[in-house]
Design a protein around this motif. Structure first.
Motif, short mmCIF file in Angstrom:
data_model
loop_
_atom_site.label_atom_id
_atom_site.label_comp_id
_atom_site.label_asym_id
_atom_site.label_seq_id
_atom_site.Cartn_x
_atom_site.Cartn_y
_atom_site.Cartn_z
N VAL A 148 0.88 -1.16 0.00
CA VAL A 148 0.00 0.00 0.00
C VAL A 148 0.92 1.21 0.00
O VAL A 148 1.69 1.40 0.93
CB VAL A 148 -0.91 0.03 1.26
N LEU A 149 0.86 2.01 -1.03
CA LEU A 149 1.74 3.16 -1.16
C LEU A 149 3.19 2.72 -0.99
O LEU A 149 3.65 1.86 -1.72
CB LEU A 149 1.35 4.26 -0.17
N SER A 150 3.89 3.28 -0.03
CA SER A 150 5.30 2.92 0.18
C SER A 150 5.45 1.93 1.33
O SER A 150 6.48 1.86 1.95
CB SER A 150 6.11 4.19 0.46
N MET A 151 4.40 1.18 1.61
CA MET A 151 4.43 0.21 2.69
C MET A 151 4.23 -1.18 2.09
O MET A 151 3.37 -1.37 1.24
CB MET A 151 3.32 0.53 3.71
N HIS A 152 5.04 -2.13 2.52
CA HIS A 152 4.95 -3.50 2.03
C HIS A 152 4.96 -4.46 3.20
O HIS A 152 5.64 -4.22 4.20
CB HIS A 152 6.14 -3.81 1.11
N TYR A 153 4.19 -5.53 3.09
CA TYR A 153 4.23 -6.54 4.14
C TYR A 153 4.21 -7.93 3.51
O TYR A 153 3.78 -8.10 2.36
CB TYR A 153 3.10 -6.38 5.15
N SER A 154 4.71 -8.88 4.28
CA SER A 154 4.74 -10.26 3.82
C SER A 154 4.73 -11.17 5.05
O SER A 154 4.96 -10.72 6.17
CB SER A 154 6.00 -10.52 2.98
N TRP A 155 4.47 -12.45 4.83
CA TRP A 155 4.36 -13.40 5.93
C TRP A 155 5.00 -14.72 5.54
O TRP A 155 5.23 -15.00 4.36
CB TRP A 155 2.89 -13.61 6.30
N LYS A 163 14.06 -5.86 -1.56
CA LYS A 163 13.24 -6.02 -2.75
C LYS A 163 12.55 -4.72 -3.18
O LYS A 163 12.50 -4.39 -4.36
CB LYS A 163 12.19 -7.10 -2.50
N PHE A 164 12.03 -3.97 -2.23
CA PHE A 164 11.21 -2.80 -2.56
C PHE A 164 11.91 -1.46 -2.36
O PHE A 164 11.50 -0.45 -2.90
CB PHE A 164 9.90 -2.82 -1.78
N PHE A 165 12.95 -1.44 -1.52
CA PHE A 165 13.61 -0.18 -1.22
C PHE A 165 15.10 -0.21 -1.60
O PHE A 165 15.81 0.75 -1.35
CB PHE A 165 13.44 0.18 0.26
N ASP A 166 15.53 -1.33 -2.14
CA ASP A 166 16.91 -1.50 -2.60
C ASP A 166 17.93 -1.13 -1.51
O ASP A 166 18.92 -0.47 -1.77
CB ASP A 166 17.15 -0.69 -3.87
N THR A 167 17.64 -1.55 -0.30
CA THR A 167 18.55 -1.28 0.82
C THR A 167 18.57 -2.46 1.76
O THR A 167 17.56 -3.16 1.92
CB THR A 167 18.13 0.00 1.57
N VAL A 168 19.71 -2.70 2.36
CA VAL A 168 19.84 -3.75 3.37
C VAL A 168 20.54 -3.15 4.57
O VAL A 168 21.64 -2.64 4.47
CB VAL A 168 20.65 -4.95 2.84
N SER A 169 19.85 -3.17 5.69
CA SER A 169 20.41 -2.67 6.94
C SER A 169 20.14 -3.69 8.03
O SER A 169 19.11 -4.35 8.01
CB SER A 169 19.75 -1.35 7.35
#
Length: 196
Positions: A4-11, A62-68
């Protein structure tokens, strides 16, 4: 996976993991969280935490091209180290769910089960009414997701916010917040986020 917009979720269901995947998820924890998991004997709660972190890191890449790395604050809330992304986790039984967003976010999931409907008195505000367990769990998860969003957790009080279900969607008493229910087989959840 949903967005939803700039929010992503998964399970992910931890029961579906191989032993190799479990070991990889533990190995992927931030050092402090790995030590916490080790102290617990890599028990189920530690596994669920590791799975949630893995989901969130996967979403951020995957969606923000960042790993922290994901760390925990003094209250145990997850956050991405050196990142502007927001993260929220939940689990019920062995189902883990995480949300990652460019705006503050909260997520909650509950297994559908029989619960005492008298619990509604502790959850519902005066303007809220529920008729069955599914409606009660839907409202409960919305409130928990909201309380995670604002950073108080359950200490914020389930009656500190109310939700209205309309044909146009879910309306939160905090007008800066958007909300959505999540329906998965055997589970009801919710995600709340601040408008951009």
């Amino acid at each position: 996976m949903a967005s939803v917009l700039s929010m992503h979720y998964s399970w992910l269901d931890a029961n579906d993991l191989t032993n190799e995947e479990k070991e990889r998820f533990f190995a992927g924890l931030h050092k402090e969280r790995f030590l916490w998991a080790k102290e617990r004997g890599f028990d189920e709660r530690a596994l669920l935490s590791a799975v949630c972190d893995h989901i969130a890191k996967d979403l951020s890449q995957k969606f923000f091209d960042t790993v922290s790395p994901i760390k925990r604050d003094a209250l145990g809330r997850p956050f991405f180290e050196n990142s502007r992304l927001f993260v929220s986790h939940s689990h019920s039984g062995t189902l883990c769910i995480s949300a990652v967003s460019g705006v503050p976010v909260g997520i909650d999931i509950e297994r559908i089960r029989d619960i005492d409907m008298r619990l509604a008195k502790r959850i519902c505000c005066e303007n809220e009414a529920v008729n069955d367990v599914n409606e009660l769990l839907s409202l409960w998860t919305l409130k928990e997701a909201y309380l995670k969003l604002i950073g108080t957790g359950l200490h914020g009080g389930l009656k500190s916010v109310s939700f209205e279900f309309t044909k146009a969607g879910i309306i939160c008493s905090d007008k800066s917040v958007k909300a959505q229910n999540i329906l998965l087989p055997g589970f009801i959840g919710a995600v709340c986020w601040r408008e951009e």
